[in-house]
Design a protein around this motif. Structure first.
Motif, PDB file in Angstrom:
ATOM      1  N   ARG A 204      -3.123  13.609  -3.510  1.00 13.39           N
ATOM      2  CA  ARG A 204      -2.719  13.772  -2.106  1.00 13.39           C
ATOM      3  C   ARG A 204      -3.797  13.186  -1.180  1.00 13.39           C
ATOM      4  N   ASP A 205      -3.367  12.585  -0.085  1.00 15.58           N
ATOM      5  CA  ASP A 205      -4.245  12.004   0.939  1.00 15.58           C
ATOM      6  C   ASP A 205      -5.043  10.803   0.423  1.00 15.58           C
ATOM      7  N   GLU A 206      -4.525  10.140  -0.606  1.00 12.43           N
ATOM      8  CA  GLU A 206      -5.135   8.906  -1.090  1.00 12.43           C
ATOM      9  C   GLU A 206      -4.152   7.752  -0.912  1.00 12.43           C
ATOM     10  N   ILE A 207      -4.709   6.570  -0.640  1.00  8.60           N
ATOM     11  CA  ILE A 207      -3.896   5.369  -0.447  1.00  8.60           C
ATOM     12  C   ILE A 207      -4.269   4.354  -1.515  1.00  8.60           C
ATOM     13  N   ILE A 208      -3.268   3.840  -2.200  1.00  6.20           N
ATOM     14  CA  ILE A 208      -3.526   2.831  -3.230  1.00  6.20           C
ATOM     15  C   ILE A 208      -3.101   1.463  -2.711  1.00  6.20           C
TER      16      ILE A 208
ATOM     17  N   TRP B  75       0.859  -1.183   0.000  1.00  4.59           N
ATOM     18  CA  TRP B  75       0.000   0.000   0.000  1.00  4.59           C
ATOM     19  C   TRP B  75       0.889   1.224   0.000  1.00  4.59           C
ATOM     20  N   SER B  76       0.424   2.261  -0.656  1.00 10.22           N
ATOM     21  CA  SER B  76       1.207   3.490  -0.805  1.00 10.22           C
ATOM     22  C   SER B  76       0.297   4.691  -0.571  1.00 10.22           C
ATOM     23  N   ALA B  77       0.672   5.511   0.411  1.00  7.61           N
ATOM     24  CA  ALA B  77      -0.133   6.672   0.804  1.00  7.61           C
ATOM     25  C   ALA B  77       0.581   7.957   0.392  1.00  7.61           C
ATOM     26  N   ASN B  78      -0.090   8.793  -0.382  1.00  7.96           N
ATOM     27  CA  ASN B  78       0.485  10.074  -0.780  1.00  7.96           C
ATOM     28  C   ASN B  78       0.301  11.107   0.327  1.00  7.96           C
TER      29      ASN B  78
END
Length: 469
Positions: free
Chosen positions: A254-258, A197-200
């Motif tokens: 920004r403020d999104e997690i993939i 998971w990657s959070a901006n």
């Protein structure tokens, strides 16, 4: 050569998504998704970002400037990756700042073609600064066997491979990434074929995904070499299937997690100056991907050095050493890992059994633990079925394991995790003697068959028959 975009990644409000729904729709089905609305209380979203929404480079320079980090030169290829440099955070910031959005108002002065653009990657920030609470792992990603294990053990104990003199290296798979507009990551599938998971924290990324059932299309005729950059001029003779691939695209704000599922090849470009937090992880739903990768890499490693078989004193040991160096663990590491997790799950089931005679009928935690054990057993049966698989050389006494403080920490972390996920009471382990009575003749494990038998016995004792599961 252009690529064919066949669809886009779904975006879902994480505040409206239940954990069970996430498991059913994304973990179990191995499907990507973008989650919004679950980063509001993160310290990193305040400290690491300026009022204008740009990376707060001065904060990093002041608070973490002495840290040594790995930085990719995005304009220079080195084998199958970008060239890596080691520098301090201060040195990295000093090279980034002149072209950063924090310092520039004219974006035309930024280098956006990928050449000479630096990208800080794989910074073990949590291990290096455990007292600084930058974020909390979202509930959806907490069932993380990999990092829970690495908080208490090393995955591989060989000092040459693990770099014993560097306590941070390979100590976990929780990372911080920082890169200027134009920095990027080449096409790849994640380590161990884990989830990630990657959070901006700030900035914007452009992702390109290829489903696992099309992964062969980005390899050469011999299935050895993978396409490095989707947007280079791809040699159709070398990569004859590339034009047939159909990609999914996503612009992550920004403020999104993939959520990146197992085995999905992906390439990522930073459209703005970006900071992100990334974890690699696996659990019951994708542990099979880990074993399948280990077995493929073992066969490949074995094939490369087969001509040394007759002159090497311990050819198998050499194969296992190369496997650990190339993949991050070998067969023995994997066996010890799943053995420890099996026993930790049984400890939790034993604790539940004191409250519920049939924990999997009355407890969501019990159901999760039983699922874990069954998924591990399926992997063990796969391992057992392979002709020529080297025998495990470890002899593990479960009574000694139960006396190990690190193992008890593992049990506590596991219990805390599942209690939080399923909103059930947290329990402590204090019944070693009664557990050993329950285990009976299964307290010594020295082979795959022993561990299969141990799990069979535990499932029977605490969950009834397998048909109950």
């Amino acid at each position: 050569m252009g690529i064919e975009i066949g669809g886009y990644i779904e975006k879902v409000d994480g505040k409206d998504l239940k954990y069970s729904e996430f498991v059913e729709k994304y973990l179990f089905k191995n499907q990507p998704v973008v989650l919004t609305g679950i980063m509001d209380d993160w310290g990193a979203c305040k400290d690491w970002v300026t009022d204008n929404g740009h990376p707060n480079l001065r904060f990093f320079e002041t608070c973490f400037g002495k840290s040594k980090v790995q930085v990719a030169d995005c304009g220079t290829r080195e084998f199958t990756d970008q060239k890596r440099l080691e520098m301090s955070v201060s040195e990295f910031v000093s090279q980034w700042r002149p072209n950063s959005a924090e310092e520039q108002t004219d974006d035309s002065t930024c280098d956006t073609n990928g050449k000479s653009t630096l990208y800080l990657k794989d910074w073990h920030f949590v291990k290096e600064y455990p007292e600084y609470l930058a974020y909390r792992t979202p509930l959806f990603f907490c069932d993380d066997w990999l990092n829970i294990y690495l908080d208490n053990y090393r995955l591989h104990k060989n000092s040459d491979i693990c770099q014993e003199n560097n306590e941070i290296s390979c100590s976990d798979y929780r990372f911080v990434y920082m890169g200027a507009k134009g920095s990027w990551t080449p096409l790849h599938a994640d380590v161990f074929r884990s989830y990630s998971w990657s959070a901006n924290i700030c900035g914007k990324k452009n992702w390109f995904f290829l489903p696992p059932n099309q992964s062969h299309l980005v390899f050469d005729r011999n299935m050895k070499n993978c396409v490095f950059n989707l947007f280079e001029d791809i040699n159709e003779t070398m990569f004859p299937g590339f034009k047939k691939a159909t990609w999914l695209e996503c612009v992550q704000e920004r403020d999104e997690i993939i959520f990146v599922p197992s085995g999905w090849y992906h390439q990522v470009h930073n459209l703005e100056d970006t900071i992100s937090i990334n974890h690699n992880w696996f659990n019951a739903y994708n542990i099979s991907w880990v074993w399948d990768l280990l077995w493929r890499d073992y066969e490949e490693t074995n094939g490369y050095i087969e001509d040394m078989k007759d002159i090497c004193e311990d050819f198998e040991a050499l194969c296992q050493r190369n496997l650990a160096a190339n993949t991050g663990m070998n067969f023995y590491d994997f066996f010890i890992f799943i053995l420890q997790f099996s026993l930790a799950n049984v400890v939790q089931l034993h604790n539940l059994y004191k409250n519920y005679e049939h924990p999997i009928l009355f407890s969501h935690v019990g159901q999760n633990l039983a699922l874990n054990l069954v998924s591990i057993q399926k992997i063990l049966l796969k391992m057992k079925s392979i002709d020529g698989l080297p025998e495990n050389k470890s002899n593990v006494d479960l009574r000694e394991v139960l006396d190990d403080p690190d193992f008890l920490k593992l049990c506590t972390s596991l219990d805390r995790t599942y209690s939080m996920i399923h909103e059930e009471q947290h329990r402590s382990f204090d019944a070693k003697d009664t557990l050993m009575v329950k285990l009976g003749d299964h307290s010594q494990i020295s082979s795959i068959e022993d561990l299969i038998s141990f799990i069979d016995h535990a499932v029977s004792e605490y969950c009834g028959t397998k048909e109950t599961l």
